[in-house]
Scaffold this active site. Structure first.
Site, PDB file in Angstrom:
ATOM      1  N   TYR A  94      80.886  21.424  20.009  1.00 59.71           N
ATOM      2  CA  TYR A  94      79.875  22.366  20.519  1.00 59.71           C
ATOM      3  C   TYR A  94      79.531  23.523  19.589  1.00 59.71           C
ATOM      4  CZ  TYR A  94      84.218  24.634  22.153  1.00 59.71           C
ATOM      5  OH  TYR A  94      85.473  25.185  22.241  1.00 59.71           O
TER       6      TYR A  94
ATOM      7  N   ARG B 157      86.079  34.010  19.503  1.00 59.18           N
ATOM      8  CA  ARG B 157      87.269  33.166  19.644  1.00 59.18           C
ATOM      9  C   ARG B 157      87.302  32.228  18.439  1.00 59.18           C
ATOM     10  NH1 ARG B 157      86.300  28.844  23.653  1.00 59.18           N
ATOM     11  NH2 ARG B 157      86.317  27.559  21.800  1.00 59.18           N
TER      12      ARG B 157
ATOM     13  N   HIS C  36      89.420  26.536  22.270  1.00 55.88           N
ATOM     14  CA  HIS C  36      89.717  27.153  23.566  1.00 55.88           C
ATOM     15  C   HIS C  36      91.210  27.046  23.876  1.00 55.88           C
ATOM     16  CE1 HIS C  36      89.720  28.197  27.748  1.00 55.88           C
ATOM     17  NE2 HIS C  36      90.249  27.031  28.035  1.00 55.88           N
TER      18      HIS C  36
HETATM   19  C1  LIG Z   1      88.485  29.513  38.789  1.00 59.43           C
HETATM   20  C2  LIG Z   1      88.620  28.742  37.514  1.00 59.43           C
HETATM   21  N1  LIG Z   1      87.646  27.894  37.146  1.00 59.43           N
HETATM   22  C3  LIG Z   1      87.753  27.165  36.020  1.00 59.43           C
HETATM   23  C4  LIG Z   1      88.859  27.290  35.222  1.00 59.43           C
HETATM   24  C5  LIG Z   1      88.989  26.441  33.952  1.00 59.43           C
HETATM   25  N2  LIG Z   1      88.857  27.293  32.768  1.00 59.43           N
HETATM   26  C6  LIG Z   1      89.939  27.789  32.128  1.00 59.43           C
HETATM   27  S1  LIG Z   1      89.535  28.800  30.899  1.00 59.43           S
HETATM   28  C7  LIG Z   1      87.883  28.610  31.141  1.00 59.43           C
HETATM   29  C8  LIG Z   1      86.905  29.372  30.301  1.00 59.43           C
HETATM   30  C9  LIG Z   1      87.124  30.855  30.331  1.00 59.43           C
HETATM   31  O1  LIG Z   1      86.238  31.530  29.497  1.00 59.43           O
HETATM   32  P1  LIG Z   1      86.301  33.091  29.278  1.00 59.43           P
HETATM   33  O2  LIG Z   1      86.547  33.802  30.562  1.00 59.43           O
HETATM   34  O3  LIG Z   1      85.096  33.501  28.538  1.00 59.43           O
HETATM   35  O4  LIG Z   1      87.604  33.343  28.399  1.00 59.43           O
HETATM   36  P2  LIG Z   1      88.006  32.802  26.959  1.00 59.43           P
HETATM   37  O5  LIG Z   1      88.687  31.479  27.165  1.00 59.43           O
HETATM   38  O6  LIG Z   1      86.757  32.689  26.167  1.00 59.43           O
HETATM   39  O7  LIG Z   1      88.971  33.779  26.406  1.00 59.43           O
HETATM   40  C10 LIG Z   1      87.675  27.714  32.210  1.00 59.43           C
HETATM   41  C11 LIG Z   1      86.351  27.271  32.668  1.00 59.43           C
HETATM   42  C12 LIG Z   1      89.855  28.184  35.640  1.00 59.43           C
HETATM   43  N3  LIG Z   1      90.974  28.380  34.927  1.00 59.43           N
HETATM   44  N4  LIG Z   1      89.713  28.911  36.774  1.00 59.43           N
END
Ligand SMILES: Cc1ncc(C[n+]2csc(CCOP(=O)(O)OP(=O)(O)O)c2C)c(N)n1
Lengths: 395, 325
Positions: free
Chosen positions: A296, A283, A287
């Site tokens: 981080y 990525r 985020h």
């Molecule tokens: C059930 C839930 N918990 C927490 C969140 C908050 N949240 C949004 S994105 C994220 C990280 C997601 O990481 P990943 O699945 O690796 O996808 P990336 O953003 O790296 O594409 C979090 C913790 C959420 N949207 N849904």
């Protein structure tokens, strides 16, 4: 149930305690395209002609420009929120390009490039981001939560991983309906920690649902690096554990993504079985527009990944093939910059959805209580029009 | 006293509690080195180490179940759920397990040391999934305490009380106020008792009740009402389960009127519970029907957030309607 999914257990017997090491799986990674735009010796290219290749590249450029411009628009306060696909274009577009239009996409949120590939117009993107009255989602969700029934792209939901068992249901439905189509489900390696991931994969493997589970393993879940997300050999090892066809690929390699997804699709449809693809990528951006990655991870780390830019690598391949010139490339970027800027200006002037829409779609028809609440609200707004400027001057 | 915003006050409470209790652990998504997406846990990993403050994998179900296990084995887990909207994957572990550990085992086991912290509420252009107020799902579950602070001083005192309470507590933090609410906070260790409502402003003609971020809305509405000669008694409930019936009932016996305000949808919201109880307690004192100013019975919207919110103007109108009934 098909043979491919029938459970089986090894008959091998031992008489000494002998644990299998949790890291014993050693899953290789498929790479086809090199950094300089040539392919590895012995690599087998996917099925791709000039038209397909240029459509893929066009989507790459659109996505880059959109991400760049909309992040800018967010900083100027024109939209409230944004998330980019930057760095992961090959994973998303390469996989989308292997599909049939009848295949149903269930995405996480960072896969707008797949929606674009399907034909979502620049105008439609803008209407969603500006929550105006032309937004298909009626202005109810934050920017980037796109969805389009006509393009078989289910609307994004924020709670992570909820789309994974849903994709299994969609895949099973397509099978029951006798269609030669599947569901493709995108998610991050972070979302793969949710219970829904395990439920969805297990259900698919057992029920023989044609689904491609496509993990974008992009190194981080917000600030959490993969080392703190899971132990063992990545997400791919989970697919093996659930008895599923599995492959790991270089997610920044357009040809590897396309080849793997083409074959995954053929297998899933033929055998009525799920497939897991783990695309190793990065990525490159933050985020979201609310995040600052400098808290981080280092600039050096990001810089190293910039050298693996998937769009650049694919562009070199196109140039080597003689399918794209530098001048054409520059023009493409230029055209999209202008188009997107122009569309921003149009979309932000289109009014918000009418107040009535606030109570639609809770159920198929508004309840008596909701109708009463709406009537009260309208009466209240007409009493204080200046305090609710978005709707003043409208019905 | 020190000037702090709500996040700093929460951070301060966590630090004090961790210093005092070596069994206390703080964990959740991104809470480690990064300090949480809102930075409530900033610096705790640096001070107390990775064993006591850490990132978990992205699984609310896992976080809650893990927290239940820790607490049942005598630890003091303080688990963060990143947004209250994402507490639902943990719902089973919280309502079936945290809430019932003590009861179902005849107190052979309990998870008294457990606290869940989670940011809730709207007003931040988050649309649904970043704006919900799910408190009523939990107030309807016997065995849980539900606490909501409205300012930094309370956040610190109530959180310290929640962490040390011998029962599982869900601590809902109004994220709209995280940085917006700044105030004087006592520096040392102190606790604000749970299950006690606070009379924020005394008044004569009507009792208006809310919790968390909506208390500010009541104060604004009370100011508007004052200009019309209506004097409001403003109460902050602070703890929703179990709640302080006596303070509210006493106030309503004095004013003869009650208005309850919350952000969650009207139907099935906690205001209904308060209204039913106060009607029972104060029937003969009531001079008008108890009124509710709440969110609409829709999921939380994005583009019509302002219209959706039970804001000060709507509250002001309802106050007048109650007085003129
Ligand atoms: C059930 C839930 N918990 C927490 C969140 C908050 N949240 C949004 S994105 C994220 C990280 C997601 O990481 P990943 O699945 O690796 O996808 P990336 O953003 O790296 O594409 C979090 C913790 C959420 N949207 N849904």
């Amino acid at each position: 149930m098909t043979d491919a999914t029938r459970s089986k257990q090894s008959q091998r017997v031992e008489h000494r305690v002998n644990f299998i090491d949790g890291n014993a799986l050693d899953i290789p990674i498929l790479k086809i395209l090199q950094a300089d735009g040539t392919t590895y010796d012995g690599a087998v290219e996917p099925i791709i002609d000039k038209t397909l290749a240029l459509k893929i590249y066009d989507t790459c450029v659109f996505t880059r420009v959109l991400d760049d411009r909309m992040l800018g628009a967010q900083r100027q306060g024109r939209i409230s929120f944004y998330m980019t696909c930057t760095g992961e274009e090959a994973s998303v577009i390469g996989s989308a390009a292997a599909l049939d239009d009848g295949d149903v996409i269930l995405a996480q949120y960072r896969e707008h490039a797949a929606l674009r590939y399907r034909g979502f117009t620049t105008e439609q993107f803008m209407n969603q981001m500006f929550s105006n009255e032309l937004d298909l989602g009626k202005g109810r969700q934050m920017p980037i939560h796109y969805g389009c029934n006509a393009l078989n792209y289910q609307t994004i939901s924020s709670p992570l991983a909820t789309q994974i068992p849903q994709a299994t249901g969609v895949g099973y439905a397509l099978k029951m309906q006798g269609k030669r189509n599947l569901a493709i489900c995108y998610f991050g390696e972070g979302a793969a920690s949710e219970g829904d991931f395990h439920a969805g994969l297990n259900m698919a493997a057992v029920s023989g649902a044609p689904v491609i589970f496509f993990c974008r393993n992009n190194g981080y879940a917000i600030s959490t690096p993969t080392e703190e997300q899971y132990a063992g050999d990545g997400i791919a090892s989970r697919g093996v554990g659930y008895g599923m066809h599995t492959i790991r690929i270089d997610g920044n390699d357009m040809l590897a993504v396309l080849a793997a997804t083409q074959q995954a699709r053929a297998y899933a449809i033929e055998h009525h079985a799920p497939v897991l693809i783990e695309a190793m990528t990065y990525r490159l951006g933050a985020h979201s527009s609310s995040d600052d990655p400098s808290g981080y991870r280092s600039r050096e780390e990001e810089g190293q990944w910039r050298e693996h830019d998937p769009v650049q690598r694919f562009k070199l391949w196109l140039v080597n093939k003689g399918w794209l010139t530098e001048a054409e490339d520059t023009q493409l970027y230029q055209d999209y910059r202008e188009e997107i800027l122009a569309q921003v200006k149009v979309a932000e002037k289109i009014p918000a959805p009418a107040l009535e829409q606030l109570i639609e779609d809770v159920l198929d028809t508004p309840t008596p209580a909701l109708k009463q609440q709406l009537a009260q609200l309208k009466q209240h707004i007409s009493q204080y029009p200046k305090s609710y400027p978005k709707l003043s001057g409208r019905g | 006293m020190a000037k702090m915003n709500m996040l700093q006050a929460i951070n301060d409470a966590l630090r004090i509690a961790m210093q005092a209790d070596p069994n206390m652990l703080v964990f959740g998504e991104d809470v480690g080195h990064f300090g949480g997406v809102f930075r409530a846990t900033s610096g705790l990993q640096e001070t107390f180490g990775r064993e006591r403050c850490f990132n978990t994998p992205l699984t609310e179900q896992g976080i809650a179940g893990f927290a239940n296990g820790l607490a049942s084995a005598g630890m003091t887990p303080v688990a963060e759920i990143q947004f209250a909207d994402y507490i639902f994957p943990a719902f089973d572990q919280i309502v079936n397990e945290s809430a019932k550990f003590r009861y179902r085992s005849g107190n052979e086991f309990n998870v008294g040391g457990l606290t869940f912290r989670t940011p809730y509420g709207g007003g931040i252009a988050g649309g649904h999934y970043h704006s919900q107020s799910p408190e009523a799902y939990f107030t309807g579950t016997p065995g849980l305490k539900v606490v909501v602070p409205r300012n930094p001083e309370q956040a610190k005192g109530l959180l310290l009380a929640a962490i040390r309470d011998p029962n599982p507590v869900i601590f809902f933090e109004p994220k709209k106020l995280y940085r917006a609410s700044v105030g004087e906070v006592p520096e040392g260790d102190y606790q604000t008792p749970l299950s006690r409502a606070e009379i924020v402003k005394s008044g004569e003609h009507i009792t208006v009740l809310a919790w968390g971020a909506q208390v500010d809305v009541l104060m604004d509405a009370a100011k508007m009402a004052e200009k019309e000669g209506i004097s409001c008694e403003v109460i902050d409930l602070r703890t929703l389960a179990p709640w302080d019936v006596e303070t509210v009932a006493e106030s309503v016996r004095k004013t003869g009127r009650l208005l309850i305000n919350h952000e969650a949808p009207l139907t099935g919201g906690f205001a209904g519970e308060v209204a039913a109880t106060i009607q029972q307690e104060c029937f003969l004192y009531l001079e008008s029907p108890i009124s509710r100013v709440c969110g609409l019975d829709t999921p939380y919207p994005l583009c019509h957030e302002k219209e959706y919110m039970p804001d000060a103007l709507k509250t002001f109108e309802a106050i007048k309607a109650s007085i003129n009934y």
